[in-house]
Design an enzyme around this catalytic site. Structure first.
Site, PDB file in Angstrom:
ATOM      1  N   GLY A  69       0.705  -5.163   0.424  1.00 12.07           N
ATOM      2  CA  GLY A  69      -0.404  -5.123  -0.521  1.00 12.07           C
ATOM      3  C   GLY A  69       0.009  -5.594  -1.899  1.00 12.07           C
ATOM      4  O   GLY A  69      -0.814  -6.048  -2.696  1.00 12.07           O
ATOM      5  N   ALA A 121       0.878  -1.171   0.000  1.00 12.09           N
ATOM      6  CA  ALA A 121       0.000   0.000   0.000  1.00 12.09           C
ATOM      7  C   ALA A 121       0.912   1.216   0.000  1.00 12.09           C
ATOM      8  O   ALA A 121       2.088   1.131   0.378  1.00 12.09           O
ATOM      9  CB  ALA A 121      -0.880  -0.019   1.250  1.00 12.09           C
ATOM     10  N   GLU A 168      -0.355  -9.228  -1.722  1.00 14.02           N
ATOM     11  CA  GLU A 168      -1.797  -9.478  -1.621  1.00 14.02           C
ATOM     12  C   GLU A 168      -2.462  -9.326  -2.981  1.00 14.02           C
ATOM     13  O   GLU A 168      -3.372 -10.074  -3.339  1.00 14.02           O
ATOM     14  CB  GLU A 168      -2.414  -8.535  -0.598  1.00 14.02           C
ATOM     15  CG  GLU A 168      -1.992  -8.879   0.841  1.00 14.02           C
ATOM     16  CD  GLU A 168      -2.496  -7.867   1.841  1.00 14.02           C
ATOM     17  OE1 GLU A 168      -2.260  -6.655   1.634  1.00 14.02           O
ATOM     18  OE2 GLU A 168      -3.114  -8.263   2.843  1.00 14.02           O
TER      19      GLU A 168
END
Ligand code: T1G
Length: 711
Positions: A100, A59, A103
């Protein structure tokens, strides 16, 4: 943002947000848009990759403060669309697919990678946990135990290990992003007709015995003392096993994630992430002015000199170690070789005999008292014992021998940099480079500018620190620079509490790493015993109390109790295990009698915490007032990297904002009113602290304003 292209019927969506393609809102929107466009184009498969050097590395942490990380489409919304895609999606990984980023890849149907790529879920180092399915998808691929290890430690793994674990479906031969893309397109074409498209979210997780979770909790409590995130990671991974449905596990993960995000530890650790990346940047110093350093001279083969020599040899930089005799030189080199062979890297097999030999090959020696062998060194670092005259003599000689462009540096921890600089005859190329013992282990390097240190010298010293992997910051020249100047009131306050009746073990327990305590790696008195100060000379030290006759008439003077090295200091030692020593209590009783100090039995943990921390913080405010530190976060990074201040509390200055500047100020005044004989200057709030309390401004806000007005 994300870019879109269609090649041979394969949609290519490229995340673009330099330098690490953080999954900002624009990138997230681009991914959703790209998926939609692929469907509209009738693409037979999709490839997702990162522009430039890496797949998204997580992120965009810069969005955490503003909350933009949560703006639609948030990562879970993006991943739900990836998950639901009936066109196979292939993640093409190079560089670092972290947080992220991994992910994202786990939400795709397939993952391919260059062999040089790394994948991991390092959110724990930010005081949080993977908040977009990582704790739910990873266990479905690698199982609970491996997932707990990867997520709880935050350690990345290489692509080949990821391939063995099933995270990566195929390793793409090649080194460049172009080769990766070509391989990914080929792979995407090969799976475009495979139905049904595989979805990790549809897999189940093999349950494990309870003791797997228990041992994970015990391990994390040990390696990440005091940190909340690792324990919640165990909860989240357990939810992946025990939740009836995948989206129920996602909900539990989101709940735990938000709890951590709302807490102070994640704010502190995210602050430290950026602080550690800014401390090497010195306002007004152009890092491109740094001179290249390929050959370093180190003067003194004692503990510090050995560690410093190793720092450079570890990075392939040639070292000439200077000692006063062949015997001392050989002793130093043997000790260095011994340190390599005792290191965990060697014992674990990560460092081979050949590696050690290669490093030793880089460390030459000289016993020439005129240092002629150092004449061509690009930098010379002196690490002899703390005697100003000796240092001035050495630098007087170096100033005559070394080439004009050579950087000259002293490893002194508190002596006057300007005085030594003058002795060198070239103060513009001189500064302090204060390593922390053991120098080959401790991550901190406190460079100290003299009043004449040039931009080239400073840039070169900062770059040297970065090259040897040190957390490097710059201090101005004053007694103790940044770190030790703040450590003095901290340790003296601890001694003051022992004088008044607290046991050393009580003071150290409150400040130390035990569960529920403040979290310093070691308590202040245990640190003093490690450093080897004579306890008699520290009680009522003249440096601490006003120089009035009655304050020093009973000063104990040397007792020979130097701490660990003599088996007795503030504690008595059986090897390295410490225990309270009745002899210290007796010595303090006599001392109290001499000074008429009543023995107190009501010293609370809270009083100890405030008495010891607030004067340290106060000194930090003075250091900022005097521009000895470039920014508050440099102080915090130094205290984490050099003094064992708990990262999950940020550092002394971040912590001051956390408790409230008014609390610190009022605490200082309260302590002084209750103990008028204590040195006033330690408890006299710094002017900057007073000003910020009066204007109800936090230190962080003040600094942002200060930077804005400086532009
Ligand atoms: N967001 C924003 N900026 C980042 C960033 C990130 N994730 N990672 C790095 N930067 C900036 C950094 O501040 C520096 O900026 C520059 O990039 C180079 O970084 C939902 C919530 C990738 C291994 O924790 O580990 O995903 O100083 O000096 O040595 O579950 O950066 O140049 O202005 O470190 O080559 C999880 C953090 C996020 C990875 C590269 N991801 N980054 O190392 O460069 S949370 C991470 C790193 C998350 C999800 C959760 C390293 C690196 P500047 P650098 P490097």
């Amino acid at each position: 943002m994300s870019k879109y292209a269609l090649k041979q019927g394969v949609a290519i969506v490229t995340a673009s947000n330099p330098p690490v393609n953080g999954l900002s809102r624009a990138v997230r929107q681009g991914l959703v848009q790209g998926l939609k466009q692929a469907q509209q184009d009738g693409a037979k498969s999709v490839v997702i990759l990162g522009e430039g050097a890496t797949f998204p590395a997580g992120a965009d942490i810069k969005e955490f403060a503003s909350g933009a990380w949560n703006d639609d489409p948030d990562l879970n919304q993006v991943f739900a669309q990836l998950d639901a895609s009936d066109i196979p999606v292939v993640a093409a990984i190079h560089g670092n697919a972290l947080g992220g980023g991994l992910e994202t890849a786990l939400s795709c149907n397939y993952r391919v990678a260059l062999s040089s790529a790394k994948v991991g879920l390092p959110e724990v180092h930010l005081g949080i946990l993977p908040g977009a399915g990582g704790t739910q998808r990873l266990p479905r691929v690698v199982g609970v135990e491996q997932a707990l290890e990867m997520i709880g430690t935050g350690k990345p793994i290489g692509a080949s290990v990821a391939h063995k674990l099933g995270i990566v479906d195929e390793i793409i031969e090649g080194k460049t992003a172009d080769e990766l893309l070509a391989g990914a397109i080929k792979f995407a074409e090969s799976v475009s007709d495979k139905k049904p498209v595989p979805r990790i979210s549809e897999r189940t997780v093999e349950p494990v015995d309870d003791d797997v979770y228990v041992s994970a909790r015990v391990k994390f409590a040990k390696i990440a003392r005091g940190q909340e995130a690792p324990q919640k990671i165990v909860d989240a991974v357990r939810a992946a096993v025990e939740s009836a449905r995948f989206d129920a596990g996602l909900k539990e993960e989101a709940r735990l994630f938000q709890e951590l995000m709302d807490g102070s530890q994640s704010k502190a650790m995210q602050y430290m992430f950026f602080a550690e990346r800014s401390c090497n940047k010195v306002p007004g110093i152009d890092s491109k002015k740094a001179l290249e350093v390929k050959h370093v001279g180190v003067i003194g083969g004692g503990t510090m000199g050995r560690g410093i020599a190793m720092c450079f040899a570890n990075k392939g930089i040639r070292v000439t170690l200077s000692e006063t005799s062949e015997e001392a030189l050989q002793g130093a080199k043997d000790a260095i070789e011994g340190l390599y062979k005792k290191s965990s890297a060697f014992r674990s097999g990560r460092m081979s005999e050949a590696d050690v030999a290669a490093r030793m090959e880089l460390i030459e020696g000289t016993t020439d008292p005129e240092y002629k062998a150092l004449a061509e060194c690009d930098a010379v670092i002196e690490a002899v014992f703390e005697n100003l005259d000796l240092k001035k003599k050495i630098f007087g000689q170096l100033g005559k021998i070394c080439k004009e462009s050579a950087l000259l540096a002293s490893n002194t921890s508190y002596l006057d940099i300007d005085e030594i600089a003058q002795a060198s005859g070239r103060p513009e190329m001189f500064l302090g480079m204060h390593f922390f013992s053991p120098a080959n282990v401790m991550p901190a390097l406190e460079n100290v500018r003299g009043s004449a240190s040039s931009e080239v010298a400073i840039a070169t010293a900062m770059n040297m620190g970065k090259r040897i992997g040190k957390t490097t910051m710059l201090a101005g020249n004053c007694f103790g620079f940044i770190g030790n100047r703040m450590f003095e009131p901290y340790t003296q306050a601890a001694i003051g509490l022992v004088e008044e009746g607290a046991l050393p073990s009580q003071v150290d327990r409150v400040l130390g790493p035990q569960p529920g305590m403040f979290g310093m790696a070691m308590g202040p008195l245990a640190v003093l015993d490690l450093a080897g100060n004579d306890i008699g000379q520290r009680i009522r030290a003249e440096s601490y109390y006003p120089h009035t006759a009655e304050n020093v008439k009973g000063a104990r003077g040397a007792t020979g109790r130097l701490g660990q090295k003599t088996g007795a200091g503030w504690y008595k030692y059986e090897g390295r295990s410490a225990s309270d020593d009745e002899a210290v209590n007796k010595l303090c009783d006599e001392h109290r009698e001499n000074f008429g100090i009543p023995k107190r039995s009501n010293i609370s943990d809270q009083e100890i915490l405030e008495r010891v921390l607030y004067p340290m913080i106060n000194e930090g405010f003075r250091i900022l007032e005097e521009n000895i530190a470039s920014r508050p976060s440099d102080i915090d990074v130094l205290y984490n990297a050099g003094y064992g201040f708990p990262r999950y509390r940020g550092g002394p200055m971040f912590y001051a904002d956390l408790v409230g500047l008014d609390t610190v100020r009022d605490g200082l005044l309260r302590i002084h009113d209750a103990n008028p004989e204590l040195p006033h200057w330690h408890f006299q709030p710094a002017q900057l602290l007073e000003d910020l309390v009066a204007s109800r401004t936090t230190l962080a806000e003040h600094w942002i304003q200060r930077l804005k007005s400086a532009k």
